[in-house]
Design a protein around this motif. Sequence first.
Motif, PDB file in Angstrom:
ATOM      1  N   ARG A  38      29.742 -19.498  78.180  1.00 46.25           N
ATOM      2  CA  ARG A  38      29.345 -19.259  79.563  1.00 46.25           C
ATOM      3  C   ARG A  38      30.230 -18.178  80.156  1.00 46.25           C
ATOM      4  NH1 ARG A  38      32.013 -23.043  84.106  1.00 46.25           N
ATOM      5  NH2 ARG A  38      34.065 -23.327  83.162  1.00 46.25           N
ATOM      6  N   GLU A 159      25.555  -6.660  69.977  1.00 46.42           N
ATOM      7  CA  GLU A 159      25.535  -8.085  70.297  1.00 46.42           C
ATOM      8  C   GLU A 159      24.667  -8.318  71.525  1.00 46.42           C
ATOM      9  OE1 GLU A 159      29.430  -9.050  72.808  1.00 46.42           O
ATOM     10  OE2 GLU A 159      29.960  -8.113  70.892  1.00 46.42           O
ATOM     11  N   PHE A 161      25.088 -10.323  73.864  1.00 44.16           N
ATOM     12  CA  PHE A 161      25.891 -10.517  75.074  1.00 44.16           C
ATOM     13  C   PHE A 161      25.967  -9.252  75.933  1.00 44.16           C
ATOM     14  CE2 PHE A 161      28.316 -13.857  72.491  1.00 44.16           C
ATOM     15  CZ  PHE A 161      27.662 -14.913  73.092  1.00 44.16           C
ATOM     16  N   TRP A 163      23.726  -7.656  77.190  1.00 40.89           N
ATOM     17  CA  TRP A 163      22.708  -7.658  78.241  1.00 40.89           C
ATOM     18  C   TRP A 163      23.222  -8.230  79.556  1.00 40.89           C
ATOM     19  CZ3 TRP A 163      20.583  -4.925  74.816  1.00 40.89           C
ATOM     20  CH2 TRP A 163      19.343  -4.330  75.040  1.00 40.89           C
ATOM     21  N   ASP A 164      24.383  -8.881  79.542  1.00 42.78           N
ATOM     22  CA  ASP A 164      24.946  -9.405  80.778  1.00 42.78           C
ATOM     23  C   ASP A 164      25.514  -8.298  81.662  1.00 42.78           C
ATOM     24  OD1 ASP A 164      24.606 -12.322  80.760  1.00 42.78           O
ATOM     25  OD2 ASP A 164      25.805 -12.233  78.923  1.00 42.78           O
ATOM     26  N   SER A 191      23.151 -13.803  69.632  1.00 40.95           N
ATOM     27  CA  SER A 191      24.450 -14.185  70.197  1.00 40.95           C
ATOM     28  C   SER A 191      24.610 -15.641  70.616  1.00 40.95           C
ATOM     29  CB  SER A 191      24.824 -13.295  71.390  1.00 40.95           C
ATOM     30  OG  SER A 191      25.040 -11.971  70.965  1.00 40.95           O
ATOM     31  N   ASP A 192      23.671 -16.202  71.382  1.00 42.44           N
ATOM     32  CA  ASP A 192      23.884 -17.532  71.950  1.00 42.44           C
ATOM     33  C   ASP A 192      22.565 -18.001  72.541  1.00 42.44           C
ATOM     34  OD1 ASP A 192      26.124 -19.511  73.197  1.00 42.44           O
ATOM     35  OD2 ASP A 192      24.617 -19.069  74.719  1.00 42.44           O
ATOM     36  N   CYS A 195      22.225 -17.142  76.080  1.00 46.27           N
ATOM     37  CA  CYS A 195      21.976 -15.704  76.203  1.00 46.27           C
ATOM     38  C   CYS A 195      20.487 -15.421  75.983  1.00 46.27           C
ATOM     39  CB  CYS A 195      22.829 -14.948  75.190  1.00 46.27           C
ATOM     40  SG  CYS A 195      22.734 -13.148  75.290  1.00 46.27           S
ATOM     41  N   ARG A 198      18.441 -16.250  78.997  1.00 47.21           N
ATOM     42  CA  ARG A 198      18.565 -15.258  80.071  1.00 47.21           C
ATOM     43  C   ARG A 198      17.732 -14.007  79.797  1.00 47.21           C
ATOM     44  NH1 ARG A 198      23.973 -16.803  79.463  1.00 47.21           N
ATOM     45  NH2 ARG A 198      24.665 -14.844  78.539  1.00 47.21           N
ATOM     46  N   GLU A 221      19.403 -20.573  68.398  1.00 50.22           N
ATOM     47  CA  GLU A 221      18.992 -19.351  69.088  1.00 50.22           C
ATOM     48  C   GLU A 221      17.540 -19.004  68.785  1.00 50.22           C
ATOM     49  OE1 GLU A 221      23.548 -17.721  68.570  1.00 50.22           O
ATOM     50  OE2 GLU A 221      21.922 -16.783  67.427  1.00 50.22           O
TER      51      GLU A 221
END
Length: 334
Positions: A38, A159, A161, A163-164, A191-192, A195, A198, A221
């Motif tokens: 998170r 990765e 991530f 995209w955050d 990644s997760d 993720c 989202r 995933e």
Amino acid sequence: MTEARHDVLGIGNAIVDILARAEDDFIVEQKLTKGSMRLVDMTESKRLYEAMGPAIEASGGSAGNTIAGIASLGGACAYVGKIADDELGAVYRHDMRAIGARFDVPALAAGTLPTARSMIFITPDGERTMNTYLGACHALGPDDIDEVLVADTKITYFEGFLWDAPSARDAFHKAAGIAHKAGRQVSLTLSDAFCVDRFRTDFGRLLRDGTIDILFANDAELKAFYETSSFGAALEALRSECRIAAVTVGAEGSFVVTPDGIEQVPATEVDHVVDTTGAGDLYASGFLYGVARGFELTQAAALGSLVAAEVITHVGPRPAVSLLDLARQSGYPL
């Protein structure tokens, strides 16, 4: 097409991991979701740091760990990630260059956003729960992409991530376009599962429009990606959409998925799992390096399993021994 000088370029969030052991009760008390990643703000990051037990610091970040594995296998590699001109940033740059990876991205000036850090709690079963403050990672953008470097690399690996951070998405699209124009391959890890939740729509578009040549995921995933509780159904859906995919299933190994079929590759057995941090990242190291060196896909997956098995036998997300020596001892032609 000219021969590429680099095997793999990793683009991701440059994060220093702060790892500590914790009991399951602690995870519950802190209202954390075991096994997840998170995003937190600096206040929460400091709070968790104060609550955690004795800790060790280790340069991490998903793509950074993968590049560390490539370097340990003897591959020519490079990394793009944003750090700050601070103590953790200096540690991160040193660690990447010390393993032999090219890392030239300018640091943010001190006093702006600090270098990212992730508070990672490792429970007795080896599972890791990550709490990440992105900090300087938010500043990664298209200007950090070196066109010559991307064009000179066989596989550019991203990765999910990323995209955050919106500007990092722009960096992704720029690099992917350069890679394909040069006749190279583009790879993404989901990644997760959170993720995926989202950014499911964006990831789906990248897969279906051919931006992604090689996709990585684990079973959770992949099920999140296709919004199904059936792993078999998710694999079949992936088969109809991917070019190449590698899906890990823990102790059961991994599945190599192409439009031509699905093949399961056994895991490498270990006596005792200490810390699963970095397992998927190192699997990607072996798989990508195998593909870059012309291995059959199942052989690349087996190499991924071998190096992933090494990283889960100790605390920390990066290899503790030479993966090149390990691979050669196991009969790989490296």
